[in-house]
Write an enzyme that holds these catalytic residues in place. Sequence first.
Site, mmCIF file in Angstrom:
data_model
loop_
_atom_site.group_PDB
_atom_site.id
_atom_site.type_symbol
_atom_site.label_atom_id
_atom_site.label_comp_id
_atom_site.label_asym_id
_atom_site.label_seq_id
_atom_site.Cartn_x
_atom_site.Cartn_y
_atom_site.Cartn_z
ATOM 1 N N HIS A 194 0.820 -1.227 0.000
ATOM 2 C CA HIS A 194 0.000 0.000 0.000
ATOM 3 C C HIS A 194 0.853 1.276 0.000
ATOM 4 C CE1 HIS A 194 -2.900 3.037 1.032
ATOM 5 N NE2 HIS A 194 -2.340 3.211 2.216
ATOM 6 N N HIS B 259 3.842 6.851 5.308
ATOM 7 C CA HIS B 259 2.654 7.528 5.829
ATOM 8 C C HIS B 259 1.827 6.720 6.827
ATOM 9 C CE1 HIS B 259 0.254 5.448 2.679
ATOM 10 N NE2 HIS B 259 -0.768 5.672 3.490
ATOM 11 N N GLU C 179 0.708 5.242 12.351
ATOM 12 C CA GLU C 179 -0.677 4.874 12.601
ATOM 13 C C GLU C 179 -0.797 3.405 13.005
ATOM 14 O OE1 GLU C 179 -4.776 6.486 11.670
ATOM 15 O OE2 GLU C 179 -2.962 7.073 12.692
ATOM 16 N N ASP C 180 -0.113 2.552 12.266
ATOM 17 C CA ASP C 180 -0.367 1.110 12.373
ATOM 18 C C ASP C 180 0.745 0.301 13.031
ATOM 19 O OD1 ASP C 180 -2.639 1.692 10.942
ATOM 20 O OD2 ASP C 180 -1.747 1.223 9.006
ATOM 21 N N ASP D 290 -2.849 8.193 -1.328
ATOM 22 C CA ASP D 290 -3.251 7.156 -0.373
ATOM 23 C C ASP D 290 -4.674 6.697 -0.691
ATOM 24 O OD1 ASP D 290 -3.462 5.694 2.138
ATOM 25 O OD2 ASP D 290 -4.530 7.440 2.946
ATOM 26 N N ASP E 27 -20.717 15.699 -26.495
ATOM 27 C CA ASP E 27 -19.290 15.899 -26.249
ATOM 28 C C ASP E 27 -18.654 14.723 -25.527
ATOM 29 O OD1 ASP E 27 -20.704 16.405 -24.024
ATOM 30 O OD2 ASP E 27 -19.855 18.379 -23.624
#
Length: 492
Positions: free
Chosen positions: A47, A71, A75-76, A137, A259
């Site tokens: 990821h 990133h 958090e994890d 993300d 269009d």
Amino acid sequence: MTIERVIKKFQDNNPQADTTLIQLAYDFAEKAHSGQVRRSGEPYIQHPLHTAYVLAEMKSDLPTVVAGILHDVPEDTSVTIDDIKKNFGEEISTLIKGITKLGKIKYRGVERYRENLRKMFIAMADDLRIIYIKFADRLHNLRTLDALPQPKQERVAKETLEIYAPIAGLLGVWRLKWQMEDICFKYLYPDDFKKLEYKYEVEKQAERNQFFQKTKKELEQELDRQHISKYQIEYRFKHLYSIWLKMQQKDRKFDEIYDVFALRVLVPDVSDCYKVLGIIHTIWKPKINRFKDYIAMPKPNGYRSLHTTVFGPEGKAVEFQIRTPEMNEESMYGIAAHWHYKHSRGQKNYSDEEDQPQWVKEILEIKKNYKDAHKFVQEIKSANIFQKRIFIFSPKGDVIELPEQSTPIDFAYAIHTDIGNKTTGVVINDKIGTLDQELHNGDLVEIITDKSRSGPSSNWLKFVKTKHAKEMIRKNAQNPIFDRIKGYFSRE
Ligand code: MN
């Protein structure tokens, strides 16, 4: 995805760059996430790698790509922001902190929506790169949405359409916006999506390309004959979601959307635009009521171009858009002009009459001058566009932009004159506040009104900040002499 591919992509745009830090970030994240798997069964590290790849594609700078890899670490995993700061420095850790903050909010429904929007604006003010990482993300999460249970798929897709896609459009990140929208469309309206996709398949890609080449050739021959030598013809195919949206809004069938594919002709100046229009109309018969002169009469958002639909080769309807390169450049950022912060329950009320907010104008101005994403972001930062402004939120989710030190009365008048005139109290972030209190960026402000109130108090003039509020108070405040006379008579 591999780290080698991420590095290679980054080097495509930065051939000279030292990419050691990207490799280090990978080793660090790989270790931190080791043993973790995503719902799809893939190792978790896939990821962040995909996220970083999307960022490299967007020509992001090195700290952004590195932050993309890292990133989800704080958090994890057991690794903290401080650990990241020690290893990768202040700039990268600040970016990651910003992303982590964005992810924390877990409200439901309208509440969640409003909170998310608020967070996005605040993060945008901190550092635009945070939003870009969040987009990347989110895009990868959308691409792997299949692994999630259906209610969650829908929630993520809705949130993306309501919050992420419009902001991506606002910032001119069109590619991401379109990609996000089409994935959301597929999950939220699977039947419509399949039907439209099939329609596309019916007219095969190769066949369409052939048709384009044919039309282009016929036009080129005529342009050459008329001695127009400087031109560029582009082929444009709309993405599914925007076609579907058009079908919904105008209640039209797929075949009536002219269009769906269009040819765009770019010529150096305005007089060439009209010449080319004339040439197109002599080759092919124009369709009645399909000609629009947005050069003589630009759209309220400033959009300029000539549009016409003709019966082209094989009698097929083809739309042409004729404009100068300058007009084309402007049109890339068109959606920003539609962005009026007015969101209620996820429905966007775009009204053309309203002016663009000042900060959007400034962003567009900077964007015009800086094609390079890194410089653009730097410039936005140094221009302090967000520094002198605050964004205040109403309980309905409306966002109002105000100058710093504005008060609840400024906010009330910015919403509506009637609300300003009838204001009696205010609740700020769920606490009772005072009418002269200074508001702060991201405050949630609920104005309490009393219908029987006859008008504003001239005392408010002492503390309001906006010109608009001042004018409205002066105009609507009760005349004290008149009041006394009225009081005199009412005593009778
Ligand atoms: Mn993530």
